[in-house]
Design an enzyme around this catalytic site. Sequence first.
Site, PDB file in Angstrom:
ATOM      1  N   TRP A 127       3.101  -2.898   6.750  1.00 44.30           N
ATOM      2  CA  TRP A 127       2.617  -1.648   5.571  1.00 44.30           C
ATOM      3  C   TRP A 127       2.778  -0.466   6.449  1.00 44.30           C
ATOM      4  O   TRP A 127       2.024  -0.317   7.546  1.00 44.30           O
ATOM      5  CB  TRP A 127       1.570  -1.915   5.134  1.00 44.30           C
ATOM      6  N   ASP A 208      -6.532  -7.294   7.035  1.00 47.24           N
ATOM      7  CA  ASP A 208      -6.301  -6.311   5.699  1.00 47.24           C
ATOM      8  C   ASP A 208      -6.078  -7.156   4.430  1.00 47.24           C
ATOM      9  O   ASP A 208      -5.059  -7.787   4.610  1.00 47.24           O
ATOM     10  CB  ASP A 208      -4.941  -5.415   5.848  1.00 47.24           C
ATOM     11  N   ALA A 210      -5.435  -7.107   0.925  1.00 49.65           N
ATOM     12  CA  ALA A 210      -4.884  -6.169  -0.271  1.00 49.65           C
ATOM     13  C   ALA A 210      -4.551  -6.873  -1.407  1.00 49.65           C
ATOM     14  O   ALA A 210      -4.454  -6.439  -2.513  1.00 49.65           O
ATOM     15  CB  ALA A 210      -3.937  -5.109   0.229  1.00 49.65           C
ATOM     16  N   LYS A 243      -4.917  -4.046  -6.553  1.00 45.71           N
ATOM     17  CA  LYS A 243      -3.978  -4.963  -7.082  1.00 45.71           C
ATOM     18  C   LYS A 243      -4.554  -6.239  -8.126  1.00 45.71           C
ATOM     19  O   LYS A 243      -4.473  -6.264  -9.115  1.00 45.71           O
ATOM     20  CB  LYS A 243      -3.008  -5.808  -6.031  1.00 45.71           C
TER      21      LYS A 243
HETATM   22  C1  LMR Z   1       3.051  -0.775  -1.457  1.00 46.63           C
HETATM   23  O1  LMR Z   1       3.180  -1.490  -0.212  1.00 46.63           O
HETATM   24  O2  LMR Z   1       3.898  -0.412  -2.130  1.00 46.63           O
HETATM   25  C2  LMR Z   1       1.450  -0.525  -1.876  1.00 46.63           C
HETATM   26  O3  LMR Z   1       0.546  -0.926  -1.152  1.00 46.63           O
HETATM   27  C3  LMR Z   1       1.608   0.920  -2.284  1.00 46.63           C
HETATM   28  C4  LMR Z   1       1.145   1.875  -1.036  1.00 46.63           C
HETATM   29  O4  LMR Z   1       0.406   2.648  -0.953  1.00 46.63           O
HETATM   30  O5  LMR Z   1       2.317   1.816  -0.404  1.00 46.63           O
END
Ligand code: LMR
Length: 394
Positions: A127, A208, A210, A243
């Site tokens: 990410w 992490d 999420a 989420k």
């Molecule tokens: C994503 O990866 O699209 C989500 O986690 C939203 C973000 O904050 O980037």
Amino acid sequence: MFEVLNPPPADKIIALMELYAADPRTDKVDLGVGVYRDSEGNTPVMRAVKRAEERLWQVQTTKAYVGLLGDRDFVAAMRELALGDAVPAERVAGAQTPGGTGAVRQLLELIRRARPEATVWYSDPTWPNHPAIIQHVGLKGRTYRYFDAETRGVDLAGMRADLEGVAPGDVVLLHGCCHNPTGASLADEDWGSLTEFLGERAAVPMIDLAYQGFGDGLEADVRGMRAMIAALPEALIAASCSKNFGLYREWVGAAFVVAADPKVAKVTSGNLAALNRVNFSFPPDHGAKLVAMILREPDLRTEWEAELAEMRERMLGLRQGLAEALRRETNSDRFDFVQDHRGMFSRLGLAPEKVEALRAEHGIYMIGDSRINVAGLPEDGLDRLARALVSVGI
Ligand code: LMR
């Protein structure tokens, strides 16, 4: 004073959101930002959340400050949800944070306080906000290979080879489940061998989390992580409720530190409170209160788990549907990995110019590295999508 500022580098996810919003085409398809969508393309408020909000409205009598670590019920309930009984509660310091991003930030700041010389190892790819925050707080970051471009699975050999550089006291950032952006997950035995490796190196995992509940189930998604933290003396966990509770804009998350003993956990807890104080004082309450109610009140919990299961099954169905459509269109099974991936994302492995052609010619939006948000796939437009993919020459 501000004339010295340079434009900051764009975050590719946020930039794509803006491009999509500005596109006037009515048949455009948003596979960009990671937000769950139902079959109508909406991101609904979950049923249990609506009911909890009604109850809260009835019973809440004050909006006075709660506490620097947030709502204690929320923190305890989230610890149970994420960590189960993998470690004794007395060894865990927990803090409510503004979202999972807030948890990542607070934990990285805590690492900087405790061991500023530590290198934080993160997956390539990951990410984009991971390296951005690591850099922002002034920690050293290094990448390890994660994704096998051929198989579109985890490149375990590459990962292990790169992690050979890990020094004692370094931090290895892992995704608890549903890897973002690839969708390729670690198997239980991979978690096992990584645990052994981190133990030998005296390195600390930072996990992490999420997307708990978006992969194979609330328990299945954290099996590997729990086994890891049960076996190691220390760990950090950043949990998000964006989420799995659909509470995106409410900013609900929690940071946990598993310490070697209860005494250290207590001092760590004080440090998490102090970090909250200097960064934003008190974490936002509303969403966390809802999560605490949902996790604690049996009828709300049952309803939430049922809706979460519906969401997960919808995404699994879309994965299967897309894999089948691509099988038909390409006359091959080379996209079957889409149904093996888990969570909200899959990285398709397309070159950036193909991603760009899909956007320009077909109004199909995905992140430049060809990450798609599976929940954004059009249920009745999978063949059209597969044809568009083939037409740009995948
Ligand atoms: C994503 O990866 O699209 C989500 O986690 C939203 C973000 O904050 O980037």
